[in-house]
Design a protein around this motif. Structure first.
Motif, PDB file in Angstrom:
ATOM      1  N   GLU A 102       0.845  -1.188   0.000  1.00  0.00           N
ATOM      2  CA  GLU A 102       0.000   0.000   0.000  1.00  0.00           C
ATOM      3  C   GLU A 102       0.884   1.244   0.000  1.00  0.00           C
ATOM      4  OE1 GLU A 102      -2.725  -0.182   3.270  1.00  0.00           O
ATOM      5  OE2 GLU A 102      -3.838  -1.835   2.370  1.00  0.00           O
ATOM      6  N   VAL A 103       0.586   2.163  -0.899  1.00  0.00           N
ATOM      7  CA  VAL A 103       1.304   3.427  -0.984  1.00  0.00           C
ATOM      8  C   VAL A 103       0.309   4.530  -0.649  1.00  0.00           C
ATOM      9  CG1 VAL A 103       2.577   5.000  -2.486  1.00  0.00           C
ATOM     10  CG2 VAL A 103       2.864   2.515  -2.745  1.00  0.00           C
ATOM     11  N   HIS A 104       0.545   5.188   0.481  1.00  0.00           N
ATOM     12  CA  HIS A 104      -0.336   6.268   0.931  1.00  0.00           C
ATOM     13  C   HIS A 104       0.094   7.558   0.245  1.00  0.00           C
ATOM     14  CE1 HIS A 104      -1.930   3.477   3.841  1.00  0.00           C
ATOM     15  NE2 HIS A 104      -0.673   3.154   4.127  1.00  0.00           N
ATOM     16  N   ARG A 105      -0.839   8.141  -0.495  1.00  0.00           N
ATOM     17  CA  ARG A 105      -0.551   9.321  -1.299  1.00  0.00           C
ATOM     18  C   ARG A 105      -0.873  10.605  -0.535  1.00  0.00           C
ATOM     19  NH1 ARG A 105      -3.525   7.091  -6.759  1.00  0.00           N
ATOM     20  NH2 ARG A 105      -1.867   5.690  -7.415  1.00  0.00           N
ATOM     21  N   THR A 154      -4.999   5.750  -1.207  1.00  0.00           N
ATOM     22  CA  THR A 154      -4.000   4.694  -1.051  1.00  0.00           C
ATOM     23  C   THR A 154      -3.996   3.834  -2.302  1.00  0.00           C
ATOM     24  OG1 THR A 154      -4.293   4.659   1.343  1.00  0.00           O
ATOM     25  CG2 THR A 154      -3.265   2.723   0.350  1.00  0.00           C
ATOM     26  N   LEU A 181       5.367  -0.497  -9.968  1.00  0.00           N
ATOM     27  CA  LEU A 181       6.191  -0.011  -8.872  1.00  0.00           C
ATOM     28  C   LEU A 181       7.455  -0.850  -8.812  1.00  0.00           C
ATOM     29  CD1 LEU A 181       6.336   1.709  -6.182  1.00  0.00           C
ATOM     30  CD2 LEU A 181       5.312  -0.291  -5.072  1.00  0.00           C
ATOM     31  N   LEU A 234      10.714  -1.327  -6.146  1.00  0.00           N
ATOM     32  CA  LEU A 234      11.368  -1.025  -4.881  1.00  0.00           C
ATOM     33  C   LEU A 234      12.762  -1.615  -4.966  1.00  0.00           C
ATOM     34  CD1 LEU A 234       8.465  -1.976  -2.450  1.00  0.00           C
ATOM     35  CD2 LEU A 234       8.997   0.268  -3.411  1.00  0.00           C
TER      36      LEU A 234
END
Length: 119
Positions: free
Chosen positions: A51-54, A59, A90, A92
């Protein structure tokens, strides 16, 4: 898994050490420093959810496709940074592999993931 455990000196920010048979800074002085941002990256598995919280409060949810480790001298730049054919993806990336004599890691760990929705 507990990360960041250990003895730390609040004044120096360095791990406590033993000198001359004596222990120095044996007690923890405040909380240990946080683990590095990607410290647990290697624990991710295929199909894991990220999850990427913007900033706008939404999210983005990504699903892991693969986790690979590449030697730094054979890093596949096109595979990692190349086009995604219009699919939101994405990557990482963090250091990994083995610690070399020069105290640098010899590889990079790369997580490949694609956007699967919003939370």
């Amino acid at each position: 898994m507990r990360c960041g455990a250990g003895l730390w000196s609040q004044k120096s920010g360095q791990r406590a050490s033993r000198r001359g048979g004596r222990r120095r800074d044996r007690r923890p002085h405040g909380p240990p420093p946080p683990a590095a941002f990607f410290f647990r990256l290697k624990e991710l598995k295929k199909d894991a959810r990220i999850e990427v919280h913007r900033e706008d409060g939404t999210t983005a949810v990504f699903t892991v496709d693969a986790i690979d480790t590449f030697k730094k001298d054979a890093f596949p730049t096109d595979k990692v940074y190349g086009g995604t054919h219009g699919r939101p993806e994405l990557r990482l990336i963090t250091c990994g592999g083995n610690l070399a004599k020069d105290r640098h890691w010899d590889s990079d760990v790369v997580v490949f993931a694609h956007l699967t929705g919003k939370a």
